[in-house]
Design a protein around this motif. Structure first.
Motif, mmCIF file in Angstrom:
data_model
loop_
_atom_site.group_PDB
_atom_site.id
_atom_site.type_symbol
_atom_site.label_atom_id
_atom_site.label_comp_id
_atom_site.label_asym_id
_atom_site.label_seq_id
_atom_site.Cartn_x
_atom_site.Cartn_y
_atom_site.Cartn_z
ATOM 1 N N THR A 171 -57.096 -67.636 -54.885
ATOM 2 C CA THR A 171 -56.878 -66.659 -53.814
ATOM 3 C C THR A 171 -56.737 -65.260 -54.407
ATOM 4 N N PRO A 183 -54.924 -74.145 -49.754
ATOM 5 C CA PRO A 183 -55.950 -73.705 -48.806
ATOM 6 C C PRO A 183 -57.001 -72.827 -49.487
ATOM 7 N N SER A 184 -57.947 -73.474 -50.118
ATOM 8 C CA SER A 184 -58.969 -72.744 -50.858
ATOM 9 C C SER A 184 -60.011 -72.190 -49.902
ATOM 10 N N GLY A 185 -60.810 -71.296 -50.405
ATOM 11 C CA GLY A 185 -61.848 -70.677 -49.585
ATOM 12 C C GLY A 185 -62.948 -71.638 -49.185
ATOM 13 N N GLU A 186 -63.065 -72.739 -49.932
ATOM 14 C CA GLU A 186 -64.149 -73.676 -49.647
ATOM 15 C C GLU A 186 -63.888 -74.543 -48.421
ATOM 16 N N GLY A 187 -62.662 -74.542 -47.952
ATOM 17 C CA GLY A 187 -62.338 -75.401 -46.818
ATOM 18 C C GLY A 187 -62.018 -76.806 -47.275
ATOM 19 N N LYS A 194 -56.391 -66.618 -43.420
ATOM 20 C CA LYS A 194 -57.708 -67.034 -42.951
ATOM 21 C C LYS A 194 -58.000 -68.483 -43.383
ATOM 22 N N ASN A 195 -57.705 -68.761 -44.650
ATOM 23 C CA ASN A 195 -57.968 -70.107 -45.163
ATOM 24 C C ASN A 195 -57.105 -71.155 -44.476
ATOM 25 N N ARG A 202 -58.432 -72.033 -41.079
ATOM 26 C CA ARG A 202 -59.587 -72.922 -41.155
ATOM 27 C C ARG A 202 -59.163 -74.352 -41.492
ATOM 28 N N THR A 245 -55.191 -65.831 -47.489
ATOM 29 C CA THR A 245 -54.448 -67.068 -47.266
ATOM 30 C C THR A 245 -54.399 -67.419 -45.779
#
Length: 803
Positions: free
Chosen positions: A86, A43-47, A103-104, A107, A101
RNA sequence: GCGGGAGUGGCGGAAUUGGCAGACGCGCUAGACUUAGGAUCUAGUGUCCUUUGACGUGGGGGUUCAAGUCCUCUCUCCCGCACCA
């Protein structure tokens, strides 16, 4: 007719499916099971990336089809959430990686749900959940207890300016990615896992599974098993012996020098005797800045330094030969030393040319002055006393026996595969559940004290000594020995991200079990995974690591199958519209959310499956997306031409049966693009016919449902078919109805098609000959020519050869 | 370097595995309907010549009645290489 509004109907059906729990695996173990697995995302920040739905839609299609065929399907999803990005984000923004984590994950989950995958969300797992990593730690302890985990000095990348250890990826062109500082290799004592002990089984057991061929070959080559000889070279005037591994012992008479890795321990041992130690040190330093990858590149100039003051003795010629160090010899492969046969190895040849070392031909067949002669098929041994006149294969046999008799060597199997470096000097990973006691040494944390929880820290940066951030928490590090109660220290390194993903498919089977990683009963029913789809890039690491862990768990009686995955397939990458890899820096990233919002999830799914050959890389195309939306619009409009009727329309019957066959087979063999093409063709026929029965429509909707589940459910309801689509059954086809009695047969003259004739399926050559005669277009090409030969392949072609 | 894979119209691709190359979709062209629109429908669309036809699956050579598919040499591109996931 209402307008087709995907956003409304997609939400509607997603809610219904969720509320009715239609995609949850059933408890009924009398049903045939089907376990479909896709790689769980990081689950990367980029979605979510448009690449994820390609793999997920593929197995979603198969899963949905199998449910309609009566299977009890397990199609789970989870999060591979430990990892470097992360942690780096957390360091930069001073937010706890757990919060990042969470939050990602939130999403990602929302995104996945919006695409309508039939995942069983009741079995969602997360590798960073202590209830999960408890079992990751438990497996590690078992490995440790069985002697498969050991400590070894291994180099890490060390940024001399940030004073932290770096991942390979963070080293760009020999410099630190963050600060541009110099990166060197620094040796650390690290935990290793003995995957090499399983090397043969990892090769041999590939026969038990149905993996696509390129995955098998890549794994076999990665393991790189080779049979050869370990040959002992005495060091002149010393007691020591240099061992080398070679697959070409036949060329031993041509070994004119030796090369050892610059890090070879021999150098330290004889540092007082080596005459040019300054030069050697300088070269070692130069090499420490290079990766193994850079070191083995052939295109570059060979470099090296002769070790003066040490000589080796060739065991067959008894001649003294020089010892060199060079970066093309790696400490990590074989023994870290080679015998150099410049006449018959191209790297040795180049090295010898550069440093003017003697090249002695021992296999006749090439011109060793011009290039190394490496052929093993046709050469004959020369200049080799014991084995002169023999062919290479015989020579290898004879010299190997001789070396063994003389105690100068031993037959050995060597692998390219190396043991798995299991330590990371990082915070965001599973703590390694071991304690080092002053008296008892390394002691595992007892099972009832697992999981060893990640402690809260202020600072996630690795320490400037190269230790993990955990090393700074004295109250956590200092503990008592579980064995003797004395003073002890916890291991502060954490596990690599691969740990959690090496066994996750087992946890899905029984995700909430507090007493075992999964119960035996559940494992017996669900294992093995029937179909695992994922990226080619995971072939040699993740896939091999998880097979290794699974085999280990089999050995200690935890799982009941020798292999975890029965079938492995792989999708191609989705590239940007400009045919380049999608990346932020290239500015060509497509966000699936945007596609879902503008065109709908069904369009996204259809497009991703129709985009091209599933196994190949393809560029994204906005126009292609539109085309798929248009197709679904046409499907939507079919509701206007539906008339009552429980049977297929006579004129459409053959096409419908043909399409059922084609689509059913294509969904199972990764040919989603041609399955959709077949459905488009059938749709065109429906429209040409002007009206279709409910039965025609029903079959069409079921066939399309796995690809576009929302629109098909909605249409099912609109035209008033009984129940809901997901409760219906996959249609069957009748082979008899597909057969055509009359077909068009192409007729060739000298291999070129000159016309076609209509024939009955069972027409013989004589009948066909007559029909050809009636065809003026074809006969024209035969005028004034003599027929030499006539070839008739029933149902395919009729070829007339003339002179 | 080592290992794996791929080259077919303007584009994505198809081709029952040696048997009509270009299914299906995109794009493009023309037309129809228009409350003018990035909607829908109809027809066309590999290249070249006016036609008969010739050429055509990265390139060269070969096997075969027949080659995108088999053999051989060769060029180009993509992916992985062990601490990214």
């Amino acid at each position: 007719m209402k307008e087709y509004r995907p956003n409304e109907i997609e939400k509607k059906w997603q809610d219904i499916w969720e509320e009715k729990r239609v995609f949850e695996a059933k408890d009924d173990k009398s049903l045939p099971k089907f376990y479909a697995l896709v790689e769980f995302p990081y689950p990367s920040g980029e979605g979510l990336h448009v690449g994820h739905p390609r793999s997920y839609t593929a197995l979603d299609i198969v899963s949905r089809k199998r449910r309609l065929e009566g299977y009890n399907v397990l199609f789970p999803m989870g999060w591979d959430a430990f990892g470097l990005p992360t942690e780096n984000y957390a360091i930069k923004h001073k937010i706890h990686p757990r919060i990042v984590t969470e939050k990602n994950v939130e999403r990602f989950k929302k995104q996945l749900k919006s695409i309508g995958f039939s995942f069983d969300w009741s079995r969602e797992i997360n590798t960073t959940d202590p209830d999960y990593y408890k079992w990751t730690q438990w497996i590690f302890i078992k490995l440790f207890e069985k002697g498969l985990a050991y400590k070894k000095e291994m180099p890490i990348n060390w940024c001399t300016s940030c004073k932290v250890g770096l991942a390979n990826e963070e080293v760009v062109g020999g410099a630190c990615e963050r600060c541009g500082g110099e990166v060197v290799r620094k040796v650390k004592n690290q935990w290793m896992l003995k995957i090499t002990e399983y090397a043969d089984r990892l090769i041999d057991d590939l026969e038990l599974v149905d993996y696509i061929e390129r995955v098998k070959t890549q794994q076999i080559n990665w393991i790189g098993r080779s049979e050869g000889m370990e040959v002992y070279f005495k060091i002149a005037e010393k007691e020591d012996v240099l061992k080398v591994f070679t697959t070409r012992p036949d060329t031993l008479y041509g070994a004119t020098y030796m090369v050892i890795a610059p890090e070879h321990p021999l150098i330290e041992k004889y540092k007082d005797i080596i005459e040019n130690m300054d030069e050697v040190r300088k070269y070692q330093e130069y090499v420490s800045k290079k990766s193994d990858f850079e070191r083995t590149e052939l295109s570059k100039e060979k470099t090296g330094v002769e070790i003066k003051g040490l000589k080796a003795i060739n065991p067959v010629t008894n001649k003294e030969i020089p010892i060199w160090i060079s970066d093309y010899v790696l400490m990590t492969y074989g023994t870290g030393a080679i015998m150099a046969v410049p006449a018959h190895d191209s790297r040795d040849w180049e090295f010898a040319k550069k440093f003017n070392l003697p090249i002695v031909e021992v296999v006749k067949g090439g011109n060793v002055e011009k290039e190394a002669y490496t052929d093993t098929e046709s050469g004959i041994l020369v200049n080799s006393e014991l084995i002169n006149g023999l062919e290479v294969k015989e020579a290898i046999e004879k010299i190997s026996n001789w070396l063994e008799e003389q105690g100068l060597g031993e037959r050995k199997v060597n692998y390219k595969l190396r043991d798995w470096v299991f330590s990371r000097q990082r915070y965001w990973g599973e703590p390694i559940p071991l304690v080092e006691c002053e008296k008892c040494g390394w002691v595992p944390v007892p099972e009832d004290q697992l999981p060893v929880m990640l402690p809260e820290v202020e600072n996630y940066e690795p320490t400037d000594t190269g230790e993990s951030p955990l090393a700074n928490i004295t109250e956590w590090v200092e503990t008592n020995c579980p064995k003797c109660g004395g003073k002890a220290k916890r291991e502060t390194d954490t596990m690599p991200q691969w740990a959690g993903s090496s066994w996750y498919y087992l946890r899905y089977i029984d995700p909430h079990n507090p007493n075992a990683l999964a119960s035996k009963e559940e494992l017996d029913y669900w294992m093995p995974v029937d179909w695992y789809n994922g990226g080619m890039e995971h072939t040699t690491l993740h896939l091999l690591y998880s097979r290794f862990w699974h085999k280990f768990l089999y050995d200690i009686g935890i799982v009941n199958t020798r292999e975890p995955y029965m079938k492995r397939t792989s999708q191609g990458m989705i590239l940007g519209e400009n045919n380049e890899k999608m990346s932020k820096s290239r500015g060509n990233v497509i966000n699936p959310d945007g596609i879902v919002a503008e065109f709908g999830a069904d369009t996204l799914r259809t497009y991703e499956m129709f985009i091209g050959d599933f196994e190949k890389a393809v560029p994204w195309s906005e126009n292609g997306v539109k085309g798929c939306r248009r197709f679904l619009e046409r499907v939507w409009r079919l509701q206007d031409i539906v008339v009552t009727g429980d049977e297929y329309t006579k004129e459409l019957e053959a096409s419908i049966h043909k399409t059922i066959k084609k689509v059913s087979e294509d969904y199972e063999s990764l040919k989603f693009n041609t399955a959709i093409a077949a459905l488009m063709t059938l749709l065109n026929e429906f429209n040409d016919s002007g009206k279709i029965t409910k039965a025609d429509m029903k079959t069409f909707l079921i066939l399309l449902n796995p690809v576009a589940p929302h629109i098909t459910e909605e249409l099912w309801e609109i035209i008033g078919l009984p129940g809901m689509l997901h409760e219906s059954q996959w249609p069957k086809y009748d082979e008899e109805k597909i057969k055509e009695d009359i077909l068009e047969l192409p007729v060739q003259v000298n291999g070129k098609v000159r016309g076609t004739i209509m024939v009955n399926v069972d027409d013989g050559q004589e009948v066909i000959k007559e029909k050809v005669k009636e065809n003026k277009g074809i006969m024209k090409h035969l005028e004034g020519k003599q027929i030499v030969k006539e070839i008739f392949i029933p149902g395919k072609i009729y070829n007339i050869v003339v002179k």
